[in-house]
Each structure stands twice: as C-alpha cells, then as structure tokens.
Design a protein around this motif. Structure first.
Motif, PDB file in Angstrom:
ATOM      1  N   SER A 224       0.855  -1.177   0.000  1.00 52.62           N
ATOM      2  CA  SER A 224       0.000   0.000   0.000  1.00 52.62           C
ATOM      3  C   SER A 224       0.893   1.228   0.000  1.00 52.62           C
ATOM      4  O   SER A 224       1.877   1.289   0.748  1.00 52.62           O
ATOM      5  N   PRO A 225       0.582   2.245  -0.821  1.00 48.60           N
ATOM      6  CA  PRO A 225       1.431   3.439  -0.849  1.00 48.60           C
ATOM      7  C   PRO A 225       1.592   4.133   0.508  1.00 48.60           C
ATOM      8  O   PRO A 225       2.598   4.828   0.722  1.00 48.60           O
ATOM      9  N   LYS A 226       0.647   3.936   1.405  1.00 50.26           N
ATOM     10  CA  LYS A 226       0.780   4.609   2.700  1.00 50.26           C
ATOM     11  C   LYS A 226       1.927   4.038   3.525  1.00 50.26           C
ATOM     12  O   LYS A 226       2.341   4.644   4.518  1.00 50.26           O
ATOM     13  N   TYR A 227       2.477   2.893   3.110  1.00 48.30           N
ATOM     14  CA  TYR A 227       3.617   2.299   3.806  1.00 48.30           C
ATOM     15  C   TYR A 227       4.921   2.466   3.044  1.00 48.30           C
ATOM     16  O   TYR A 227       5.943   1.899   3.441  1.00 48.30           O
ATOM     17  N   PHE A 228       4.925   3.229   1.958  1.00 46.41           N
ATOM     18  CA  PHE A 228       6.144   3.404   1.173  1.00 46.41           C
ATOM     19  C   PHE A 228       7.238   4.069   2.013  1.00 46.41           C
ATOM     20  O   PHE A 228       6.967   5.009   2.773  1.00 46.41           O
ATOM     21  N   PRO A 229       8.492   3.643   1.839  1.00 44.19           N
ATOM     22  CA  PRO A 229       9.595   4.350   2.490  1.00 44.19           C
ATOM     23  C   PRO A 229       9.628   5.812   2.034  1.00 44.19           C
ATOM     24  O   PRO A 229       9.383   6.106   0.854  1.00 44.19           O
TER      25      PRO A 229
END
Length: 290
Positions: A224-229
């Motif tokens: 999910s993009p909300k967990y992207f570094p």
C-alpha cells in the motif's frame, strides 16, 4: 492497448488460476503461507481477472512465475496468458516467465512466445527462481529479450512467498537485492529493466540503480502506498518522476486499494498521469505496438 480509454495501466498483476491445467498441490504450503502473509484467500482465474480490470477501465500486464527448477511446481502456461492478451489487446499485455535454468530450451520458448504470441516482456523472480540476476547463466535469455528491446520485470526486496515457513521454504532473500541488477542494466542497455516493489530492506540500492542507469524503472506494486519508504516518495516526486510505474500485485493488493491509498501518500498531484499511465506507456512502447 487503447490507452486513451484507460484510467491507468497496472504493470504488475499475477495469473493465479489456470483454466487449462489442474492446480499443482505440490506447492500448496507456499499458497497457504502467502495467503496468511498477505491476508487474502480468493485466487481468481485469468478470465475473472481480465473481467475485473475491464469493468474498471484499467489496463493490465499479466504474468505467471516459472519456478519449476527451484520449487518443482508446475507453472501456468505462458501460452494461456498470451492468448488471453491477444483476445483482449485493447487493455491487456502478457509478459512471459521462463526460468533461466532452462537454458537453450528456455531460449527457444522465449523466441516462440515473442514471435508467435506477441508477448510484451518478461518476468523474473530471483528469490523464487533461485538465481542472482547477474549470473551469466541468465545472460543468453537477456540477450534475446534485448534483441527485441522488450522490458523485463524483476522482483526485488523481501518476499512474501515463503515468509513464515520453516527455513522460509528454502527460498533465499539475497537473490533479490536490486544492486545485482546494476550489472544487468550496464550489460544490456537496450533492455528496459523494471525493479518491482518497494525494495525493502534495500530501497536505497534500488533508487541508486534507477537514478544511475537510464534503462531502469521502478514499479510501485506489492505495498500500500501509505507504507512506502519516505525516500521512495521523495525520489518519485523529484528526480525519478518519469521512472515510477503504477502496479498493484493483484490479487495480493487490489488496484482500488492501491489508488485510494496513493492519494494520501504524499505524491505531488501533477505526477498522477505519469505514474498511473504515461510512464508505463513509454516503457511498454505502446505507441509502436500493433
């Protein structure tokens, strides 16, 4: 693809269930571990996946993973996916997967799939296939792909496949450090290379290779993009904005969830057309395909 009619192009979707071959229960333990890790259970057939994407006006790139050498598990036939793509060419492209361990037989299959089935690229999963991407064993296959100037997607980073199994199912994470793709990108500048997924725990290596080599791109699938570094979002917003590609990893993550979370992930609004469609159209050479 008729890209003007598509909302986005998902460059990373999996063929999960064949309509031609019975499931191979030899690898069922890997399925059960993956379902637990990714928190999903339904595995759609290839036609079900296509219908799902067509209903949402999404283009897709679909592939299987040929890991017969390392796992002993039968793959879904490349031909089944390729024929489905030919029947749905307005919104679908097939990538082939051929285990590099198959040598000359793999080369024969690759050329036939390109010339007779119009596959648009190739998929590699170093951890599941058990090889370093820069192993000379794989170079004849890359030479063939580069001959046709087709792209190749390489899994990178941690693998949900094998996670939690004793010994990780015998799979080794070291093969999917994206730094090994630096050699491949240098040796095959005519082969577009797509580093799949946020490459945790080697995100900085992936960004460096992508920044340094013009033929390297990153697909944003699997998370999910909300967990992207944060550094991944930073470079997507700046120096690598033309090299980031939308991918979901369907059915492990749905495109709806990915696109919804993308809006909250800190990407600059003006980048959405690039990431969702335009960058993929360039990598896939859609303006030159029949």
């Amino acid at each position: 693809m008729n890209i003007s009619n598509l909302v986005a192009i998902d460059i990373h979707t999996h063929a999960e269930v064949s309509c031609r071959c019975a499931p191979d229960d030899f690898g069922k333990a890997f399925d059960e571990a993956a379902e637990k890790y990714f928190k999903f259970s339904h595995r759609p057939t290839i036609p079900e996946t296509i219908a799902y994407y067509r209903e949402r006006q999404l283009g897709l790139v679909m592939f299987t993973v040929d890991a017969e050498f390392e796992t002993g598990r039968r793959r879904i036939p490349n031909e089944e996916i390729a024929e489905a793509a030919l029947e749905n060419r307005d919104m679908m492209i097939a990538f082939a997967s051929i285990d590099p361990h198959k040598g000359k037989m793999g080369l024969r299959e690759a050329r036939r799939l390109i010339e007779d089935y119009q596959v648009g690229g190739f998929k590699f999963h170093p951890t599941v296939q058990g090889f370093f991407p820069n192993d000379p064993m794989a170079y004849p296959l890359y030479e063939l792909i580069a001959e046709y100037k087709l792209p190749a997607i390489f899994h990178s980073g941690h693998s949900g496949i094998g996670t939690g199994m004793p010994g990780g199912g015998g799979l080794r994470l070291k093969y999917s450090n994206p730094i090994h793709l630096d050699d491949v990108a240098a040796d095959f500048p005519d082969m577009p290379i797509i580093i799949a997924h946020p490459s945790w725990p080697w995100q900085d290596e992936a960004l460096s290779v992508c920044l340094h080599k013009p033929n390297v791109y990153i697909d944003l699938s699997g998370w999910s993009p909300k967990y992207f570094p944060p550094q991944l979002v930073q470079y997507a917003n700046t120096r690598l904005q033309h090299k980031m590609l939308f991918g979901s990893d369907f059915p492990l993550i749905t495109p709806e969830r990915w696109m919804e979370d993308y809006e909250q992930a800190g990407f600059r609004p003006e980048l959405k057309p690039l990431i969702f469609k335009e960058n993929a159209a360039r990598v896939l050479r859609l303006d030159t395909r029949a």
